[in-house]
Design a protein around this motif. Structure first.
Motif, PDB file in Angstrom:
ATOM      1  N   LEU A 240       0.804  -1.228   0.000  1.00  0.00           N
ATOM      2  CA  LEU A 240       0.000   0.000   0.000  1.00  0.00           C
ATOM      3  C   LEU A 240       0.834   1.274   0.000  1.00  0.00           C
ATOM      4  O   LEU A 240       0.529   2.205  -0.770  1.00  0.00           O
ATOM      5  N   PRO A 241       1.874   1.421   0.838  1.00  0.00           N
ATOM      6  CA  PRO A 241       2.658   2.663   0.803  1.00  0.00           C
ATOM      7  C   PRO A 241       3.287   2.933  -0.556  1.00  0.00           C
ATOM      8  O   PRO A 241       3.435   4.099  -0.955  1.00  0.00           O
ATOM      9  N   VAL A 242       3.658   1.878  -1.268  1.00  0.00           N
ATOM     10  CA  VAL A 242       4.230   2.051  -2.607  1.00  0.00           C
ATOM     11  C   VAL A 242       3.183   2.652  -3.547  1.00  0.00           C
ATOM     12  O   VAL A 242       3.469   3.565  -4.333  1.00  0.00           O
ATOM     13  N   VAL A 243       1.965   2.145  -3.453  1.00  0.00           N
ATOM     14  CA  VAL A 243       0.864   2.662  -4.276  1.00  0.00           C
ATOM     15  C   VAL A 243       0.576   4.117  -3.912  1.00  0.00           C
ATOM     16  O   VAL A 243       0.419   4.980  -4.802  1.00  0.00           O
ATOM     17  N   LEU A 244       0.507   4.397  -2.621  1.00  0.00           N
ATOM     18  CA  LEU A 244       0.239   5.766  -2.177  1.00  0.00           C
ATOM     19  C   LEU A 244       1.344   6.720  -2.624  1.00  0.00           C
ATOM     20  O   LEU A 244       1.079   7.855  -3.037  1.00  0.00           O
ATOM     21  N   TYR A 245       2.579   6.268  -2.551  1.00  0.00           N
ATOM     22  CA  TYR A 245       3.710   7.083  -3.004  1.00  0.00           C
ATOM     23  C   TYR A 245       3.628   7.323  -4.512  1.00  0.00           C
ATOM     24  O   TYR A 245       3.901   8.431  -4.995  1.00  0.00           O
ATOM     25  N   GLY A 246       3.246   6.294  -5.247  1.00  0.00           N
ATOM     26  CA  GLY A 246       3.124   6.429  -6.689  1.00  0.00           C
ATOM     27  C   GLY A 246       2.062   7.437  -7.105  1.00  0.00           C
ATOM     28  O   GLY A 246       2.209   8.126  -8.128  1.00  0.00           O
ATOM     29  N   PHE A 247       1.008   7.552  -6.318  1.00  0.00           N
ATOM     30  CA  PHE A 247      -0.056   8.508  -6.614  1.00  0.00           C
ATOM     31  C   PHE A 247       0.196   9.878  -5.975  1.00  0.00           C
ATOM     32  O   PHE A 247      -0.656  10.768  -6.047  1.00  0.00           O
ATOM     33  N   GLY A 248       1.332  10.039  -5.337  1.00  0.00           N
ATOM     34  CA  GLY A 248       1.676  11.322  -4.747  1.00  0.00           C
ATOM     35  C   GLY A 248       0.983  11.614  -3.433  1.00  0.00           C
ATOM     36  O   GLY A 248       0.950  12.769  -2.990  1.00  0.00           O
ATOM     37  N   LEU A 249       0.427  10.594  -2.784  1.00  0.00           N
ATOM     38  CA  LEU A 249      -0.277  10.786  -1.522  1.00  0.00           C
ATOM     39  C   LEU A 249       0.609  10.556  -0.307  1.00  0.00           C
ATOM     40  O   LEU A 249       0.275  11.000   0.791  1.00  0.00           O
ATOM     41  N   ALA A 250       1.696   9.853  -0.494  1.00  0.00           N
ATOM     42  CA  ALA A 250       2.617   9.560   0.608  1.00  0.00           C
ATOM     43  C   ALA A 250       3.996  10.106   0.262  1.00  0.00           C
ATOM     44  O   ALA A 250       4.467   9.952  -0.864  1.00  0.00           O
ATOM     45  N   ALA A 251       4.639  10.739   1.232  1.00  0.00           N
ATOM     46  CA  ALA A 251       5.991  11.243   1.042  1.00  0.00           C
ATOM     47  C   ALA A 251       7.001  10.116   1.257  1.00  0.00           C
ATOM     48  O   ALA A 251       6.666   9.044   1.771  1.00  0.00           O
ATOM     49  N   LEU A 252       8.246  10.389   0.899  1.00  0.00           N
ATOM     50  CA  LEU A 252       9.291   9.364   0.994  1.00  0.00           C
ATOM     51  C   LEU A 252       9.499   8.844   2.418  1.00  0.00           C
ATOM     52  O   LEU A 252       9.651   7.628   2.603  1.00  0.00           O
ATOM     53  N   PRO A 253       9.520   9.701   3.459  1.00  0.00           N
ATOM     54  CA  PRO A 253       9.698   9.160   4.820  1.00  0.00           C
ATOM     55  C   PRO A 253       8.605   8.161   5.213  1.00  0.00           C
ATOM     56  O   PRO A 253       8.896   7.153   5.869  1.00  0.00           O
TER      57      PRO A 253
END
Length: 303
Positions: A240-253
């Motif tokens: 899930l965090p990878v998906v969220l990061y891919g959509f710009g919803l999660a930052a790198l940390p």
């Protein structure tokens, strides 16, 4: 001055009255399930702090107060609704209501008061949307999830909505309910609750069966279904965090922190699949406990 015999008669009564008041206060506080309430409040405040640009300390304190009252109201309502079932289970029979430390009427009044104060505070001093989300949390947890536990094994999935809403309450309190950090943590907590509650359900399956709960673990004698579903949700939580990061919803940390914590949780889920023992389920439970603060820390790191 009062005669000595009057003082000797009054002093024990005063001490007993103070002790009774203290015991009653502790029982009411226990109704709010403080440890669970702490995590609920923490997720809301974490997203509030991350998005509260321009809001002062007073606004933050009012938000904290409203969220705390709402969380306490929802959790004490759950204890009131399940007081008879709690009496049947070893792990819950010493809670305030089955142990008769507080009366059902007092518990209901306490729950209603906390809920009302929390929603009123959020609605009048913070934001209408945060109050609506807090009300939704209380209603879903108390009147949807709680009765469904005795009717369907899907109660955990349905009830997870109430546990995932606090991050959105935090962002709504700042006037930005759809902030990426709120959406990210809502999604993560929604999925995280599955392996967490499956671990609890398997460890206390006998208790839940005695109380008449129709959870997955109470109808899964060999544990295979519980283990498969736990592993499936753990893998979903890892991705899930990878998906969220891919959509710009999660930052790198958040991506890094949630991936590290998710890997630990997935490994524990694999071990639980292999043995389904008391030890492996306990390790799985503590892996889910570790996950949340690590993910929250990553979400709150400026980037």
């Amino acid at each position: 001055m009062k005669p000595d015999y009057v003082q000797q008669a009054v002093a024990p009564l005063a001490k007993r009255s103070a002790a009774e008041a203290t015991a009653a206060a502790r029982a009411l506080f226990a109704l709010t399930k403080p440890r669970l309430a702490f995590f609920t409040i923490l997720t809301a405040i974490a997203t509030y702090v991350a998005t509260a640009d321009g809001h002062g300390l007073l606004h933050a304190c009012v938000t904290l107060f409203g969220v705390s009252c709402s969380a306490g109201g929802a959790l004490s309502l759950n204890q009131w609704l399940e007081r008879e079932l709690d009496a049947r289970m070893e792990r819950t029979c010493q809670r305030p209501l089955p142990a008769r430390q507080v009366s059902p009427r007092s518990a209901l009044l306490f729950s209603a008061s906390l809920s009302f104060i929390g929603i009123l505070t959020l609605g009048t001093m913070v934001s209408t949307i945060s109050a609506f989300l807090a009300l939704t949390t209380i209603l879903v947890y108390g009147f949807v999830y709680t009765p469904l536990k005795r009717r369907t094994r899907w109660a955990t999935e349905i009830g997870a909505l109430s546990g995932a809403l606090p991050p959105l309450i935090g962002t709504a309190a700042t006037g930005n309910p759809t902030a990426p950090i709120g959406v990210s943590l809502f999604s993560i907590i929604l999925v995280w609750q599955m392996p967490h509650f499956y671990a609890i359900g398997w460890r206390y399956r006998a208790d839940y069966r005695n109380a008449g709960f129709r959870l997955l673990s109470t109808r899964d004698d060999d544990g295979r279904k519980t283990a498969r579903w736990t592993l499936g949700y753990s893998l979903a939580l890892l991705a899930l965090p990878v998906v969220l990061y891919g959509f710009g919803l999660a930052a790198l940390p958040l991506l890094i922190a949630a991936t590290l914590a998710g890997s630990d949780l997935t490994l524990a889920a694999f071990r639980f699949c292999r043995s389904k023992s008391e030890q492996s389920s306990k390790r799985l439970f503590f892996a889910t406990i570790r996950y949340l603060p690590i993910a929250l820390t990553g979400a709150c790191i400026p980037y």
